[in-house]
Design a protein around this motif. Structure first.
Motif, mmCIF file in Angstrom:
data_model
loop_
_atom_site.group_PDB
_atom_site.id
_atom_site.type_symbol
_atom_site.label_atom_id
_atom_site.label_comp_id
_atom_site.label_asym_id
_atom_site.label_seq_id
_atom_site.Cartn_x
_atom_site.Cartn_y
_atom_site.Cartn_z
ATOM 1 N N UNK A 91 0.827 -1.206 0.000
ATOM 2 C CA UNK A 91 0.000 0.000 0.000
ATOM 3 C C UNK A 91 0.867 1.265 0.000
ATOM 4 N N UNK A 92 1.916 1.283 0.809
ATOM 5 C CA UNK A 92 2.788 2.457 0.876
ATOM 6 C C UNK A 92 3.450 2.744 -0.463
ATOM 7 N N UNK A 93 3.838 1.687 -1.170
ATOM 8 C CA UNK A 93 4.407 1.872 -2.512
ATOM 9 C C UNK A 93 3.386 2.556 -3.413
ATOM 10 N N UNK A 94 2.135 2.104 -3.326
ATOM 11 C CA UNK A 94 1.074 2.702 -4.132
ATOM 12 C C UNK A 94 0.792 4.142 -3.744
ATOM 13 N N UNK A 95 0.787 4.433 -2.449
ATOM 14 C CA UNK A 95 0.530 5.796 -1.967
ATOM 15 C C UNK A 95 1.595 6.766 -2.477
ATOM 16 N N UNK A 96 2.849 6.359 -2.358
ATOM 17 C CA UNK A 96 3.953 7.235 -2.764
ATOM 18 C C UNK A 96 3.950 7.457 -4.281
ATOM 19 N N UNK A 97 3.844 6.370 -5.044
ATOM 20 C CA UNK A 97 3.911 6.495 -6.507
ATOM 21 C C UNK A 97 2.700 7.236 -7.075
ATOM 22 N N UNK A 98 1.527 7.039 -6.470
ATOM 23 C CA UNK A 98 0.337 7.745 -6.966
ATOM 24 C C UNK A 98 0.386 9.226 -6.602
ATOM 25 N N UNK A 99 0.980 9.541 -5.470
ATOM 26 C CA UNK A 99 1.060 10.944 -5.031
ATOM 27 C C UNK A 99 1.967 11.758 -5.943
ATOM 28 N N UNK A 100 3.071 11.166 -6.389
ATOM 29 C CA UNK A 100 4.029 11.909 -7.220
ATOM 30 C C UNK A 100 3.744 11.720 -8.711
ATOM 31 N N UNK A 101 2.708 10.935 -9.006
ATOM 32 C CA UNK A 101 2.343 10.717 -10.406
ATOM 33 C C UNK A 101 3.338 9.860 -11.145
ATOM 34 N N UNK A 102 4.083 9.047 -10.421
ATOM 35 C CA UNK A 102 5.121 8.199 -11.026
ATOM 36 C C UNK A 102 4.506 6.892 -11.506
ATOM 37 N N UNK A 103 4.649 6.642 -12.800
ATOM 38 C CA UNK A 103 4.189 5.372 -13.371
ATOM 39 C C UNK A 103 5.407 4.612 -13.880
ATOM 40 N N UNK A 104 5.901 3.669 -13.085
ATOM 41 C CA UNK A 104 7.149 2.974 -13.429
ATOM 42 C C UNK A 104 6.928 1.979 -14.578
ATOM 43 N N UNK A 105 6.995 2.478 -15.825
ATOM 44 C CA UNK A 105 6.687 1.641 -16.986
ATOM 45 C C UNK A 105 7.560 0.394 -17.031
ATOM 46 N N UNK A 106 8.857 0.556 -16.731
ATOM 47 C CA UNK A 106 9.755 -0.599 -16.788
ATOM 48 C C UNK A 106 9.359 -1.654 -15.759
#
Length: 406
Positions: free
Chosen positions: A324-339
């Motif tokens: 969940x924390x990974x999702x919270x952080x990545x969604x907050x900064x708009x980071x979509x780790x395509x790789x």
């Protein structure tokens, strides 16, 4: 009548699995399939539901007969240390990385409906939703999660099935698309997506955990089967309803998500209720998937490491919280780790055939399953399902690898 009430009261673990696979990815895929190909790919939805019922029924039988999780059964299947190490770690890491990689999308998808109504950016709403889910996972219990999932399933059912009837599709064409398999030009990737969003590897592990939480051994096997069949069938109807609605309303249009259905619904529901109706359904789908994904990761790791206690186990909660924390952080900064997403897709392409084959092998072991091992008919149907799922998984892996290096 008493038996019917008993079956209704038993609905739970199957609903958790169903609520899990109807997430933003499924809703978007069904919408695109309907918009792009009308009703012609409904047969793929029907196949995916049959495949899911067949595989998940094997899981509940394994769980109730052996009183173990799938990870434990896979671990004990191998005598060779190297084989055990490779299969266990590949399976566990593939599922865990997949859940973490898609977590940001689940949270953003959950927030899309609310954001559409409130005018608030999804990267602000998504972390808030993530914190709510984290609180549910850390403080709540399986019973709380099950009730939430049941409620979300009701919301999705009312929203999307009602929409399907409101748009008055051509039912003869709908029936034809469901029973006559066809692959229109350019639709093969969509067929794979339709099946891949329904047959989800982590749900195999999550279902075993949920069954242990809810049912009491072999005496509840029949109820567990009914729970699985009814719940997943309802999920199939909801998924098909989204595709049918899109096929009736926006066929031939380029769309990104189910919110595209709101405009064509305005003449039916009005300017106010059309977007509200669709957005509520999208929120329910997203929230259920965002809650199930970290549970799936935690259930998978717990099963392989033989951690007992399900959601009560502190280690289970730690894995849940980390995803969940990974999702919270990545969604907050708009980071979509395509790789990372492509890696997760490639790993899932490997893991889905592998897990499906291992399930098939395990439920055929007489020494383990006794009289509850697969019979001839189940073996024929199971073999066909595993073969098709394996082909699609390998195709998906090749596609992801090609995209990664392309």
């Amino acid at each position: 009548m008493n038996r019917f009430k008993e079956i209704l009261k038993a609905l739970g673990p199957g609903m958790v699995i169903t609520a899990s696979f109807i997430g933003p990815g499924t809703v978007t895929t069904m919408t695109r399939a309907g918009a792009g190909f009308g009703y012609s790919l409904l047969w793929a939805v029907l196949f995916s539901i049959i495949a899911t019922i067949v595989l998940q029924e094997m899981i509940i039988r394994l769980a109730l007969v052996t009183r173990r999780g799938l990870g434990e059964a896979i671990y004990d299947l191998f005598n060779n240390t190297l084989g055990k190490f490779l299969v266990v770690w590949i399976s566990m890491l593939a599922v865990a990385i997949g859940c973490a990689a898609y977590m940001s999308g689940d949270l953003l998808g959950t927030s899309l409906g609310l954001g559409y109504l409130l005018g608030i950016p999804t990267n602000i709403l998504a972390p808030i939703v993530g914190v709510i889910i984290l609180t549910i996972g850390i403080l709540g219990s399986y019973k709380v999660v099950e009730k939430i999932m049941l409620g979300l399933m009701v919301i999705m059912g009312v929203t999307f099935i009602t929409t399907m009837f409101l748009v008055k599709p051509d039912w003869s064409e709908v029936f034809g698309g469901a029973v006559i398999p066809s692959i229109p030009d350019g639709s093969i990737i969509m067929v794979i997506a339709l099946i891949g969003t329904t047959v989800v590897p982590y749900n195999f592990f999550l279902h075993a955990t949920a069954v242990h939480e809810r049912f009491d051994g072999l005496r509840d096997l029949a109820l567990a089967r009914w729970d699985t069949i009814i719940s997943i069938t309802i999920g199939g109807i909801i998924s098909a309803a989204i595709l049918i609605s899109a096929g009736a309303l926006i066929y031939g249009q380029e769309v990104d998500n189910v919110v595209a259905l709101a405009g064509p619904l305005v003449p039916i529901l009005g300017d106010v209720w059309a977007p509200i109706f669709i957005s509520i359904g999208l929120f329910a789908a997203g929230f259920s998937s965002a809650l199930a994904s970290p549970m799936g990761a935690a259930a998978t790791v717990s099963s392989f490491f033989k951690w007992e206690g399900g959601m009560k186990n502190t280690k289970f909660k730690m894995i849940f919280g980390l995803v969940i924390l990974i999702g919270v952080i990545t969604s907050a900064i708009g980071f979509e780790p395509l790789e990372v997403i492509l890696l997760a897709q490639a790993l899932n392409g490997v893991i889905l055939p592998l897990i499906a084959i291992l399930i098939y092998i395990i439920v055929n072991k007489k020494g383990l399953m006794g009289k509850h091992k697969n019979g001839p008919i189940l073996n024929i149907v199971g073999f066909l399902v595993v073969a098709v799922v394996s082909f699609l998984g390998i195709y998906s892996m090749i596609d992801a690898v090609t995209a990664f290096f392309g």
